[in-house]
Scaffold this motif. Structure first.
Motif, PDB file in Angstrom:
ATOM      1  N   GLY A  66       0.803  -0.991  -0.143  1.00  0.00           N
ATOM      2  CA  GLY A  66       0.092   0.089   0.108  1.00  0.00           C
ATOM      3  C   GLY A  66       0.732   1.173   0.086  1.00  0.00           C
ATOM      4  O   GLY A  66       2.041   1.307  -0.513  1.00  0.00           O
ATOM      5  N   LEU A  67       0.321   2.369   0.510  1.00  0.00           N
ATOM      6  CA  LEU A  67       0.832   3.627   0.525  1.00  0.00           C
ATOM      7  C   LEU A  67       2.039   3.890   1.364  1.00  0.00           C
ATOM      8  O   LEU A  67       1.866   3.459   2.657  1.00  0.00           O
ATOM      9  CB  LEU A  67       0.127   4.804   0.771  1.00  0.00           C
ATOM     10  CG  LEU A  67       0.472   6.288   0.540  1.00  0.00           C
ATOM     11  CD1 LEU A  67       0.955   6.506  -0.917  1.00  0.00           C
ATOM     12  CD2 LEU A  67      -0.568   7.181   0.650  1.00  0.00           C
ATOM     13  N   SER A  68       3.135   4.328   1.121  1.00  0.00           N
ATOM     14  CA  SER A  68       4.207   4.821   1.986  1.00  0.00           C
ATOM     15  C   SER A  68       4.367   6.447   1.821  1.00  0.00           C
ATOM     16  O   SER A  68       4.834   6.701   0.887  1.00  0.00           O
ATOM     17  CB  SER A  68       5.285   4.020   1.974  1.00  0.00           C
ATOM     18  OG  SER A  68       6.533   4.233   2.757  1.00  0.00           O
ATOM     19  N   SER A  69       4.454   7.081   2.861  1.00  0.00           N
ATOM     20  CA  SER A  69       4.794   8.596   2.715  1.00  0.00           C
ATOM     21  C   SER A  69       5.931   9.062   3.661  1.00  0.00           C
ATOM     22  O   SER A  69       5.954   8.670   4.843  1.00  0.00           O
ATOM     23  CB  SER A  69       3.557   9.444   2.873  1.00  0.00           C
ATOM     24  OG  SER A  69       2.488   9.109   1.877  1.00  0.00           O
ATOM     25  N   ARG A 120       7.551  19.316   4.486  1.00  0.00           N
ATOM     26  CA  ARG A 120       7.409  19.160   3.233  1.00  0.00           C
ATOM     27  C   ARG A 120       7.421  17.868   2.909  1.00  0.00           C
ATOM     28  O   ARG A 120       8.178  17.091   3.404  1.00  0.00           O
ATOM     29  CB  ARG A 120       8.593  20.056   2.352  1.00  0.00           C
ATOM     30  CG  ARG A 120       8.579  21.586   2.546  1.00  0.00           C
ATOM     31  CD  ARG A 120       9.464  22.147   1.507  1.00  0.00           C
ATOM     32  NE  ARG A 120       9.629  23.448   1.806  1.00  0.00           N
ATOM     33  CZ  ARG A 120      10.070  24.564   0.891  1.00  0.00           C
ATOM     34  NH1 ARG A 120      10.493  23.922  -0.480  1.00  0.00           N
ATOM     35  NH2 ARG A 120      10.043  25.739   1.019  1.00  0.00           N
ATOM     36  N   GLN A 121       6.721  17.496   1.798  1.00  0.00           N
ATOM     37  CA  GLN A 121       6.603  16.115   1.273  1.00  0.00           C
ATOM     38  C   GLN A 121       7.922  15.754   0.776  1.00  0.00           C
ATOM     39  O   GLN A 121       8.628  16.373  -0.061  1.00  0.00           O
ATOM     40  CB  GLN A 121       5.455  16.036   0.138  1.00  0.00           C
ATOM     41  CG  GLN A 121       5.201  14.461  -0.064  1.00  0.00           C
ATOM     42  CD  GLN A 121       4.394  13.640   0.589  1.00  0.00           C
ATOM     43  OE1 GLN A 121       3.201  14.288   1.095  1.00  0.00           O
ATOM     44  NE2 GLN A 121       4.596  12.531   0.986  1.00  0.00           N
ATOM     45  N   ARG A 122       8.432  14.550   1.137  1.00  0.00           N
ATOM     46  CA  ARG A 122       9.829  14.063   0.840  1.00  0.00           C
ATOM     47  C   ARG A 122       9.496  12.952  -0.446  1.00  0.00           C
ATOM     48  O   ARG A 122      10.123  12.760  -1.534  1.00  0.00           O
ATOM     49  CB  ARG A 122      10.619  13.389   1.507  1.00  0.00           C
ATOM     50  CG  ARG A 122      12.149  12.856   1.256  1.00  0.00           C
ATOM     51  CD  ARG A 122      12.600  12.644   2.478  1.00  0.00           C
ATOM     52  NE  ARG A 122      14.023  12.156   2.224  1.00  0.00           N
ATOM     53  CZ  ARG A 122      14.362  10.814   2.008  1.00  0.00           C
ATOM     54  NH1 ARG A 122      13.215   9.994   2.089  1.00  0.00           N
ATOM     55  NH2 ARG A 122      15.495  10.599   1.815  1.00  0.00           N
ATOM     56  N   LYS A 123       8.555  12.095  -0.096  1.00  0.00           N
ATOM     57  CA  LYS A 123       8.322  10.794  -1.021  1.00  0.00           C
ATOM     58  C   LYS A 123       7.024  10.205  -0.740  1.00  0.00           C
ATOM     59  O   LYS A 123       6.392  10.278   0.379  1.00  0.00           O
ATOM     60  CB  LYS A 123       9.355   9.745  -0.847  1.00  0.00           C
ATOM     61  CG  LYS A 123       9.603   8.404  -1.627  1.00  0.00           C
ATOM     62  CD  LYS A 123      10.562   7.607  -1.286  1.00  0.00           C
ATOM     63  CE  LYS A 123      10.195   6.688  -0.089  1.00  0.00           C
ATOM     64  NZ  LYS A 123      10.533   7.228   1.464  1.00  0.00           N
ATOM     65  N   LYS A 124       6.353   9.817  -2.016  1.00  0.00           N
ATOM     66  CA  LYS A 124       4.999   8.832  -1.913  1.00  0.00           C
ATOM     67  C   LYS A 124       5.572   7.749  -2.660  1.00  0.00           C
ATOM     68  O   LYS A 124       5.840   7.694  -3.905  1.00  0.00           O
ATOM     69  CB  LYS A 124       3.970   9.731  -2.399  1.00  0.00           C
ATOM     70  CG  LYS A 124       3.442  10.736  -1.703  1.00  0.00           C
ATOM     71  CD  LYS A 124       2.239  11.300  -2.085  1.00  0.00           C
ATOM     72  CE  LYS A 124       1.352  12.374  -1.289  1.00  0.00           C
ATOM     73  NZ  LYS A 124       0.168  12.941  -1.965  1.00  0.00           N
ATOM     74  N   THR A 125       5.288   6.472  -2.010  1.00  0.00           N
ATOM     75  CA  THR A 125       5.394   5.391  -3.057  1.00  0.00           C
ATOM     76  C   THR A 125       4.399   4.318  -2.574  1.00  0.00           C
ATOM     77  O   THR A 125       3.407   4.494  -1.564  1.00  0.00           O
ATOM     78  CB  THR A 125       6.860   4.716  -2.560  1.00  0.00           C
ATOM     79  OG1 THR A 125       6.495   4.191  -1.018  1.00  0.00           O
ATOM     80  CG2 THR A 125       8.007   5.419  -2.739  1.00  0.00           C
ATOM     81  N   THR A 126       4.289   3.626  -3.692  1.00  0.00           N
ATOM     82  CA  THR A 126       2.834   2.420  -3.445  1.00  0.00           C
ATOM     83  C   THR A 126       3.639   0.852  -3.527  1.00  0.00           C
ATOM     84  O   THR A 126       4.529   0.977  -4.581  1.00  0.00           O
ATOM     85  CB  THR A 126       2.018   2.642  -4.531  1.00  0.00           C
ATOM     86  OG1 THR A 126       1.311   3.885  -4.351  1.00  0.00           O
ATOM     87  CG2 THR A 126       0.744   1.469  -4.405  1.00  0.00           C
ATOM     88  N   TYR A 127       3.478   0.302  -2.642  1.00  0.00           N
ATOM     89  CA  TYR A 127       4.040  -1.151  -2.930  1.00  0.00           C
ATOM     90  C   TYR A 127       2.838  -2.201  -2.844  1.00  0.00           C
ATOM     91  O   TYR A 127       1.630  -1.839  -2.170  1.00  0.00           O
ATOM     92  CB  TYR A 127       4.770  -1.336  -1.757  1.00  0.00           C
ATOM     93  CG  TYR A 127       6.047  -0.710  -1.447  1.00  0.00           C
ATOM     94  CD1 TYR A 127       7.119  -1.476  -1.872  1.00  0.00           C
ATOM     95  CD2 TYR A 127       6.114   0.515  -1.078  1.00  0.00           C
ATOM     96  CE1 TYR A 127       8.533  -1.099  -1.980  1.00  0.00           C
ATOM     97  CE2 TYR A 127       7.410   1.059  -1.118  1.00  0.00           C
ATOM     98  CZ  TYR A 127       8.615   0.539  -1.434  1.00  0.00           C
ATOM     99  OH  TYR A 127       9.884   0.997  -1.306  1.00  0.00           O
ATOM    100  N   SER A 128       3.259  -3.420  -3.350  1.00  0.00           N
ATOM    101  CA  SER A 128       2.231  -4.435  -3.595  1.00  0.00           C
ATOM    102  C   SER A 128       3.003  -5.855  -3.045  1.00  0.00           C
ATOM    103  O   SER A 128       3.745  -6.204  -3.712  1.00  0.00           O
ATOM    104  CB  SER A 128       1.629  -4.771  -4.769  1.00  0.00           C
ATOM    105  OG  SER A 128       1.015  -5.840  -4.973  1.00  0.00           O
TER     106      SER A 128
END
Length: 218
Positions: free
Chosen positions: A146-149, A156-164
């Motif tokens: 799912g989502l990792s932020s 400030r936003q650094r990173k957004k990732t999605t994993y399965s």
């Protein structure tokens, strides 16, 4: 009922760089002594300063850890708080700095990550009570899913990732001034962060594993 126990003595043979632990020699005095922190970045999990000793608080059922668990420093501050069920980590484990600031929440089910792991930056000073989120990452059955932020210290936003099931599916990232990074740079950042996170969580787990509740087998 929680009972206080003293863990084994463990003296690091060598120091480490980054998140991780030293190698330990087992002693016979029934205490744990650290000359270096178990986690060597930003927060201290093993020891806050030379000579610090943990008190282990927990209880047992049928010869295995059961119920609330704490690792407490000599200053009375809890550094690790969680619970066990039938000898396995179950529910939320909370990690605190040596000054009492919450720096991590790690949810478990049957000894595996299950839920959203949350990390916070260390306060700028012991009197600073403001919490600055660092990471929120979803896990299922021990794998990122799912989502990792993540965020920079200024929010400030650094990173957004999605994993399965542990596999990176999508990644976005920004530099510290808010400028978007390329897809390749975002994926490299995601891979680097995932490895750093893995080492950090392993250090948390080592601190727990090497300071167990002493249970007598029935």
């Amino acid at each position: 009922m929680l009972t206080a126990q003293k863990p084994r003595e463990m003296i690091p043979r060598r120091s480490v760089r980054g998140p991780g632990a030293g190698q330990y020699l087992l002693g016979s005095e029934g205490t744990m002594r650290c000359r270096i922190p178990v986690v060597a970045i930003l927060l201290t999990v093993g020891c806050a300063s030379p000579g610090d000793l943990y008190t282990v608080r927990g209880s047992c059922a049928s010869g295995t850890p059961e119920g609330p668990f704490e690792l407490v420093l000599p200053n009375g501050r809890t550094q690790v708080a969680g619970s066990f069920h039938r000898g396995a980590k179950e529910g939320l484990f909370v990690i605190y700095s040596s000054t009492g600031a919450k720096v991590a929440e790690v949810p478990y089910h049957d000894d595996s990550f299950q839920g959203t792991i949350k990390l916070w930056y260390m306060p700028d000073s012991p009197s600073d009570t403001a919490s600055r989120r660092k990471l929120e990452s979803s896990y299922a059955s021990g794998l990122r899913d799912g989502l990792s932020s993540s965020w920079y210290p200024d929010g400030r936003q650094r990173k957004k990732t999605t994993y399965s099931q542990g596999v990176l599916v999508a990644a976005q990232a920004w530099d510290s001034s808010g400028v978007p990074l390329s897809a390749d740079e975002a994926r490299r950042m995601a891979a680097s962060d995932a490895e750093a996170d893995r080492k950090l969580y392993a250090a948390y787990e080592q601190a727990i594993r090497e300071n167990p509740v002493r249970c007598e087998r029935p």
